[in-house]
Design an enzyme around this catalytic site. Structure first.
Site, PDB file in Angstrom:
ATOM      1  N   CYS A   1      -4.331  -4.204  14.595  1.00 21.11           N
ATOM      2  CA  CYS A   1      -3.874  -3.215  13.622  1.00 21.11           C
ATOM      3  C   CYS A   1      -4.136  -3.837  12.261  1.00 21.11           C
ATOM      4  O   CYS A   1      -3.543  -4.871  11.930  1.00 21.11           O
ATOM      5  CB  CYS A   1      -2.379  -2.952  13.818  1.00 21.11           C
TER       6      CYS A   1
ATOM      7  N   CYS B   1       5.095  -7.204  -2.826  1.00 21.35           N
ATOM      8  CA  CYS B   1       6.111  -7.320  -1.773  1.00 21.35           C
ATOM      9  C   CYS B   1       7.497  -7.715  -2.272  1.00 21.35           C
ATOM     10  O   CYS B   1       7.668  -8.721  -2.972  1.00 21.35           O
ATOM     11  CB  CYS B   1       5.634  -8.316  -0.715  1.00 21.35           C
TER      12      CYS B   1
ATOM     13  N   CYS C   1       4.213  -3.856  18.728  1.00 21.78           N
ATOM     14  CA  CYS C   1       3.361  -4.370  17.656  1.00 21.78           C
ATOM     15  C   CYS C   1       4.191  -5.390  16.891  1.00 21.78           C
ATOM     16  O   CYS C   1       5.399  -5.195  16.719  1.00 21.78           O
ATOM     17  CB  CYS C   1       2.924  -3.239  16.739  1.00 21.78           C
TER      18      CYS C   1
ATOM     19  N   ARG D   1      -3.372   5.313  10.246  1.00 21.88           N
ATOM     20  CA  ARG D   1      -1.938   5.556  10.017  1.00 21.88           C
ATOM     21  C   ARG D   1      -1.636   5.808   8.547  1.00 21.88           C
ATOM     22  O   ARG D   1      -1.944   4.983   7.682  1.00 21.88           O
ATOM     23  CB  ARG D   1      -1.112   4.364  10.521  1.00 21.88           C
TER      24      ARG D   1
ATOM     25  N   CYS E   1       7.194  -1.417  15.953  1.00 18.16           N
ATOM     26  CA  CYS E   1       6.513  -2.470  15.188  1.00 18.16           C
ATOM     27  C   CYS E   1       7.546  -3.385  14.543  1.00 18.16           C
ATOM     28  O   CYS E   1       8.410  -2.908  13.803  1.00 18.16           O
ATOM     29  CB  CYS E   1       5.674  -1.857  14.076  1.00 18.16           C
TER      30      CYS E   1
ATOM     31  N   CYS F   1      10.263 -14.987   1.742  1.00 18.96           N
ATOM     32  CA  CYS F   1       8.904 -15.375   2.148  1.00 18.96           C
ATOM     33  C   CYS F   1       8.227 -16.210   1.057  1.00 18.96           C
ATOM     34  O   CYS F   1       8.255 -15.844  -0.111  1.00 18.96           O
ATOM     35  CB  CYS F   1       8.076 -14.120   2.444  1.00 18.96           C
TER      36      CYS F   1
ATOM     37  N   CYS G   1       2.490 -12.279  -2.400  1.00 25.61           N
ATOM     38  CA  CYS G   1       1.842 -10.958  -2.383  1.00 25.61           C
ATOM     39  C   CYS G   1       2.459 -10.089  -3.490  1.00 25.61           C
ATOM     40  O   CYS G   1       3.684  -9.858  -3.488  1.00 25.61           O
ATOM     41  CB  CYS G   1       2.015 -10.306  -1.023  1.00 25.61           C
TER      42      CYS G   1
HETATM   43  N1  SAM Z   1       4.538 -11.232   6.410  1.00 24.47           N
HETATM   44  C1  SAM Z   1       3.578 -10.609   7.220  1.00 24.47           C
HETATM   45  C2  SAM Z   1       2.255 -10.435   6.536  1.00 24.47           C
HETATM   46  O1  SAM Z   1       2.245 -10.220   5.332  1.00 24.47           O
HETATM   47  O2  SAM Z   1       1.250 -10.472   7.221  1.00 24.47           O
HETATM   48  C3  SAM Z   1       4.032  -9.293   7.776  1.00 24.47           C
HETATM   49  C4  SAM Z   1       4.838  -8.313   6.972  1.00 24.47           C
HETATM   50  S1  SAM Z   1       4.058  -7.569   5.562  1.00 24.47           S
HETATM   51  C5  SAM Z   1       5.423  -6.839   4.751  1.00 24.47           C
HETATM   52  C6  SAM Z   1       3.091  -6.247   6.233  1.00 24.47           C
HETATM   53  C7  SAM Z   1       2.284  -5.370   5.296  1.00 24.47           C
HETATM   54  O3  SAM Z   1       3.129  -4.439   4.647  1.00 24.47           O
HETATM   55  C8  SAM Z   1       1.535  -6.013   4.162  1.00 24.47           C
HETATM   56  O4  SAM Z   1       0.331  -6.579   4.570  1.00 24.47           O
HETATM   57  C9  SAM Z   1       1.280  -4.839   3.237  1.00 24.47           C
HETATM   58  O5  SAM Z   1       0.039  -4.230   3.509  1.00 24.47           O
HETATM   59  C10 SAM Z   1       2.429  -3.881   3.556  1.00 24.47           C
HETATM   60  N2  SAM Z   1       3.344  -3.755   2.408  1.00 24.47           N
HETATM   61  C11 SAM Z   1       4.253  -4.669   2.002  1.00 24.47           C
HETATM   62  N3  SAM Z   1       4.891  -4.248   0.894  1.00 24.47           N
HETATM   63  C12 SAM Z   1       4.374  -3.039   0.575  1.00 24.47           C
HETATM   64  C13 SAM Z   1       4.612  -2.108  -0.484  1.00 24.47           C
HETATM   65  N4  SAM Z   1       5.485  -2.354  -1.446  1.00 24.47           N
HETATM   66  N5  SAM Z   1       3.903  -0.955  -0.495  1.00 24.47           N
HETATM   67  C14 SAM Z   1       2.991  -0.711   0.473  1.00 24.47           C
HETATM   68  N6  SAM Z   1       2.723  -1.555   1.493  1.00 24.47           N
HETATM   69  C15 SAM Z   1       3.394  -2.714   1.541  1.00 24.47           C
HETATM   70 FE1  SF4 Z   2       5.475 -12.448   2.819  1.00 26.78          FE
HETATM   71 FE2  SF4 Z   2       5.591  -9.956   1.959  1.00 26.78          FE
HETATM   72 FE3  SF4 Z   2       3.336 -11.296   1.745  1.00 26.78          FE
HETATM   73 FE4  SF4 Z   2       4.209 -10.556   4.193  1.00 26.78          FE
HETATM   74  S1  SF4 Z   2       3.561  -9.206   2.543  1.00 26.78           S
HETATM   75  S2  SF4 Z   2       3.375 -12.539   3.592  1.00 26.78           S
HETATM   76  S3  SF4 Z   2       6.411 -10.720   3.859  1.00 26.78           S
HETATM   77  S4  SF4 Z   2       5.257 -11.793   0.688  1.00 26.78           S
END
Ligand code: SAM
Ligand code: SF4
Ligand code: DTB
Length: 342
Positions: free
Chosen positions: A199, A71, A139, A277, A108, A64, A68
């Site tokens: 959500c 992530c 979802c 949740r 989801c 990606c 973030c």
């Molecule tokens: N890429 C899309 C986005 O970011 O909108 C969808 C997938 S993203 C992985 C979905 C959510 O997972 C993120 O917004 C975050 O809140 C949660 N998430 C991701 N990594 C995480 C982590 N290490 N611990 C807790 N929550 C996490």
């Molecule tokens: Fe990409 Fe992870 Fe951010 Fe979702 S949370 S936009 S998968 S970097």
């Protein structure tokens, strides 16, 4: 009226005009008082002891472009994850059938995208139709959406779109630099306008301050309409990610369990009708902390042994927990969208 003698009525339980100071006051309540208030609200709107089971599947993993800080799937991090392609629809449907057999109500599907490419939408739409045909709620979480993509998802019958604000508006830039808080609000507005249920939640335990947790709940509870589902994730500290490494290195950056439970309780009180949740992070939580989260008003979990890229408590552990606490899976439709009498 003080927070103490507040008596919930139909109009004020669904308030979207919460102030930060009211939310900070809730966070500051003596813990037992806060739990009492959360239970009171919870039982007005939801059946006590019923917890919704949802299953997650990463339909497109890794690679990606977003940064973030939490992530594993960001190209900016060295988490050791290999990027995959969008899954085949048949494989997604067989995972969904397994989830249904294991008792899940909602399926989801997450993709590691900044936004979907139009060429991926045909497959995504087929996934929605197929999962729905299995009798599961659908979802998806695919990143930012255009109007046209949102319309196609709605037409396919998508029930929920997950799009998290993650943290307070002030802290957002410390967590993600490749998009803005406003970008998130724009997609949420599109989803809402299309008639797909929302959500939306975020992550605590990223080293943010109490004021950030107040700002995070405030941002959710003052959206024009509360999200139908509010995932509260505890950071899963993943090696190689900026925030995972920081929180692992600095004990003081970690959130204590009681503060996590407080966040759940304040979400419940301010957004009474929403499904709250208890999302990522359960694998490393004790049964007692999870029990406190249910007391605080959490009424939905991700079940199964995987989240997107990290492990989850697993069906056997969940079954033990439900038996131990006398919880039952929420069956059928979500609770009626009106306050229960009495
Ligand atoms: N890429 C899309 C986005 O970011 O909108 C969808 C997938 S993203 C992985 C979905 C959510 O997972 C993120 O917004 C975050 O809140 C949660 N998430 C991701 N990594 C995480 C982590 N290490 N611990 C807790 N929550 C996490
Ligand atoms: Fe990409 Fe992870 Fe951010 Fe979702 S949370 S936009 S998968 S970097
Ligand atoms: C949400 O708020 N939590 C889920 C879901 N929405 C997509 C994701 C949790 C991901 C946890 C880390 C991982 O497995 O990579």
């Amino acid at each position: 009226m003080t927070l103490h003698d507040h008596t919930a009525t139909e109009s004020d339980t669904l308030r979207t005009d919460w102030t930060r100071s009211e939310i900070a006051t809730l966070f500051d309540l003596p813990f037992l008082e806060l739990m009492w208030r959360a239970q009171e609200t919870h039982r007005k709107w939801h059946a006590a002891g019923e917890v919704q089971l949802c299953t997650l599947l990463s339909v497109k993993t890794g690679g990606c472009p977003e940064d973030c800080g939490y992530c594993s799937q960001s190209v900016h991090h060295k988490s050791g994850l290999n990027a995959g392609k969008l899954m085949d629809v048949a494989d997604v449907l067989s995972a969904a059938a397994e989830a249904r057999a294991a008792g899940s109500q909602r399926f989801c599907m997450g993709a590691a995208w900044r936004e979907p490419k139009d060429r991926d939408m045909d497959k995504v739409v087929e996934m929605v139709r197929g999962v729905r045909a299995l009798g599961l709620e659908t979802c998806m979480t695919l990143g930012m959406l255009t109007d046209d993509q949102t319309r196609r998802l709605k037409e396919a019958g998508l029930d929920y779109y997950n799009h998290n604000i993650d943290t307070s508006p002030e802290n957002y830039g410390n967590v993600i630099s490749t998009r803005t808080f406003q970008d998130r609000l724009d997609t949420l507005e599109r989803v809402r306008a299309s008639g797909i249920s929302v959500c939306c939640g975020g992550i605590v335990g990223m080293g943010e301050s109490r004021a950030d947790r107040v700002g995070f709940i405030h941002a959710l509870a003052t959206l024009p309409q509360h999200p139908e589902s509010v995932p509260v994730n505890a950071l899963v500290p993943i090696k190689g990610t900026v925030l995972g490494d920081r929180v692992q290195a600095a004990a003081e950056a970690r959130i204590d369990d009681i503060e996590f439970v407080r966040t759940v309780a304040v979400a419940r009180i301010t957004m009474p009708r929403s499904m709250v949740r208890l999302s990522a992070g359960r694998e490393s939580m004790s049964a007692s902390t999870q029990a406190l989260c249910f007391m605080a008003g959490a009424n939905s979990i991700f079940t199964g042994d995987r989240l997107l890229t990290s492990g989850n408590a697993g069906a056997a552990a969940d079954a033990r927990l439900f038996a131990q606490l006398g919880l039952v899976p929420l069956a059928g439709e979500e609770p009626a969208r009106t306050a229960k009498a009495g």
